[in-house]
Design a protein around this motif. Structure first.
Motif, PDB file in Angstrom:
ATOM      1  N   HIS A   1      40.282  42.834  38.423  1.00 37.98           N
ATOM      2  CA  HIS A   1      39.232  42.715  37.413  1.00 37.98           C
ATOM      3  C   HIS A   1      39.461  43.619  36.210  1.00 37.98           C
ATOM      4  O   HIS A   1      38.520  44.013  35.523  1.00 37.98           O
ATOM      5  CB  HIS A   1      37.856  42.895  38.057  1.00 37.98           C
ATOM      6  CG  HIS A   1      37.604  41.789  39.042  1.00 37.98           C
ATOM      7  ND1 HIS A   1      37.177  40.536  38.661  1.00 37.98           N
ATOM      8  CD2 HIS A   1      37.830  41.718  40.371  1.00 37.98           C
ATOM      9  CE1 HIS A   1      37.134  39.742  39.729  1.00 37.98           C
ATOM     10  NE2 HIS A   1      37.525  40.445  40.785  1.00 37.98           N
TER      11      HIS A   1
ATOM     12  N   CYS B   1      34.899  35.344  34.206  1.00 39.86           N
ATOM     13  CA  CYS B   1      35.329  35.633  35.579  1.00 39.86           C
ATOM     14  C   CYS B   1      34.110  35.575  36.512  1.00 39.86           C
ATOM     15  O   CYS B   1      32.986  35.763  36.077  1.00 39.86           O
ATOM     16  CB  CYS B   1      35.968  37.020  35.617  1.00 39.86           C
ATOM     17  SG  CYS B   1      36.534  37.525  37.257  1.00 39.86           S
TER      18      CYS B   1
ATOM     19  N   CYS C   1      33.149  37.708  38.360  1.00 41.23           N
ATOM     20  CA  CYS C   1      32.486  39.014  38.399  1.00 41.23           C
ATOM     21  C   CYS C   1      31.542  39.177  37.208  1.00 41.23           C
ATOM     22  O   CYS C   1      30.808  40.152  37.111  1.00 41.23           O
ATOM     23  CB  CYS C   1      33.510  40.143  38.410  1.00 41.23           C
ATOM     24  SG  CYS C   1      34.287  40.458  36.815  1.00 41.23           S
TER      25      CYS C   1
ATOM     26  N   CYS D   1      39.234  38.734  32.962  1.00 39.41           N
ATOM     27  CA  CYS D   1      39.847  39.562  33.995  1.00 39.41           C
ATOM     28  C   CYS D   1      41.190  38.906  34.352  1.00 39.41           C
ATOM     29  O   CYS D   1      41.308  37.678  34.318  1.00 39.41           O
ATOM     30  CB  CYS D   1      39.001  39.572  35.264  1.00 39.41           C
ATOM     31  SG  CYS D   1      37.428  40.408  35.073  1.00 39.41           S
TER      32      CYS D   1
HETATM   33 ZN    ZN Z   1      36.440  39.822  37.005  1.00 37.71          ZN
END
Ligand code: ZN
Length: 384
Positions: free
Chosen positions: A232, A243, A245, A250
């Motif tokens: 990440h 992403c 996340c 990332c």
């Molecule tokens: Zn990420």
């Protein structure tokens, strides 16, 4: 040695080959003959070494050679992957005695997966005893000392699970758990590179991207075990991909196997798996090669930073995407040699994995063997 060598230290010398006769042990350790005899007798009695009568003859009676007994115990290992789990039992040299692959979805959670893994070990053991330890690699960040998985986004059902007591309730031996990439990096280094170099950066590119750092010959885990979690870190020219996340670009979202598949599909290519992509690369398909090479450049941005920070002697690329090694590594090299400092890249090598998919099993076994055969564990000065 300034103090008296212990039984565990004598075992270490025999395992490493530094001293393999009683006379050599006496010379290296400075122990008296009775003291050497006492320690050797204990190791023989515990089945950790054996005597080899066939030493090189020097005319007189050949000295009895002492050899580490790899058959003196069994370790249970499992390398859990997102789609496939490798399970094995190994001897004390880390050689698999029996192994099998299971198609398990780790997302089914520890309640399903761990009993299945333990049942498989029972089957592989087939009544054999002598289990001395258990090692697991899991595709999650692991707080190593506690064996606790810490990765909310990837393996949600595993978050916060402390694995060792669950396994130890059935196999009451030391249980070690580490991040899958750390384990692979350790296996790759020890089996393929240990004689040449001590500093290695292993980057696994599969559905996700992760790294394992070997520094000065040892795995670098960091304060809690999160070292090497490079997935990440954002890259500069990712193109604005969101992403999972929640951040943009990332390296995981723009250079992983998943990202390569997505980009090819966006271009209208009919690819359903990384095996399809690999086949296209092998066939020399220009568009696919360009996509993989671009992924390599993005990965190269993150690796260049890691190289500046860690100064490894070799960067090893592994995982499913490493099958497409040529265009990927070209992209990585292009950026790493441009962005890393001259000193860090002067003799830097960037290579494909030498061990391949077996590295996870080997690494798990070595992690356990190092612990249970450490002088502290053998001498009982620390709980193993
Ligand atoms: Zn990420």
């Amino acid at each position: 040695m300034s103090r008296l060598a212990t039984t565990g230290e004598v075992l270490q010398l025999i395992r490493s080959g530094e001293a393999v006769t009683r006379a050599e042990l006496g010379r290296v350790t400075g122990l008296s003959r009775p003291a050497v005899a006492h320690r050797v007798a204990e190791l023989l009695q515990r089945g950790l070494i054996v005597e080899d009568a066939e030493g090189p003859s020097t005319g007189g009676r050949p000295p009895v050679r002492l050899r580490f007994n790899a058959a003196g115990g069994v370790v249970l290992v499992a390398s859990l992957g997102a789609g496939r789990t490798q399970i094995a039992i190994c001897d004390l040299a880390g050689e698999p005695l029996a192994r099998t692959d299971l198609e398990i979805d780790v997302e089914e959670g520890p309640d399903v997966v761990l009993p299945l893994v333990m049942d498989t070990w029972e089957k592989l053991l087939d009544g054999r005893g002598g289990v001395v330890g258990v090692g697991l690699g899991v595709p999650a960040t692991v707080e190593f000392a506690a064996g606790r998985t810490e990765s909310a986004r990837v393996m949600a059902s595993w978050t916060g699970v402390v694995i060792p007591p669950i396994i130890a309730s059935r196999f009451p031996v030391p249980v070690l758990v580490d991040n899958d990439v750390n384990v692979i990096a350790m296996g790759e280094h020890r089996m393929a590179y240990a004689s040449e170099l001590d500093d290695l950066l292993f980057v696994k590119v599969s559905t996700r991207i992760g790294a394992g750092v070997i520094s000065g010959g040892d795995i670098l885990r960091g304060a809690l075990g999160a070292a090497g979690e490079i997935g990440h870190i954002p890259v500069r020219d990712g193109g604005g991909v969101l992403c999972r996340c929640g951040n943009l670009d990332c390296v995981d979202s723009v250079a992983s196997g998943t990202a390569i598949l997505r980009e090819l599909r966006d271009k209208g290519r009919d690819v359903s798996s990384l095996a399809d992509v690999t086949a296209l690369v092998r066939a020399g398909d220009a568009e696919t090669m360009a996509v993989v090479r671009q992924a390599g450049r993005r990965l190269g941005e993150v690796i260049a930073t890691a190289v500046n920070l860690l100064n490894p002697a070799v960067v090893v690329l592994g995982g499913d995407v490493a099958e497409m090694f040529q265009p990927l590594v070209s992209g990585v090299r292009e950026i790493v040699y441009r962005r890393s400092t001259q000193l860090a890249t002067r003799s830097l090598r960037i290579e494909g994995s030498r061990l391949g998919p077996g590295a996870g099993i080997t690494g798990c076994a070595l992690m356990v063997i190092d612990r249970v055969l450490s002088p502290e564990a053998i001498d009982g000065t620390r709980a193993p």
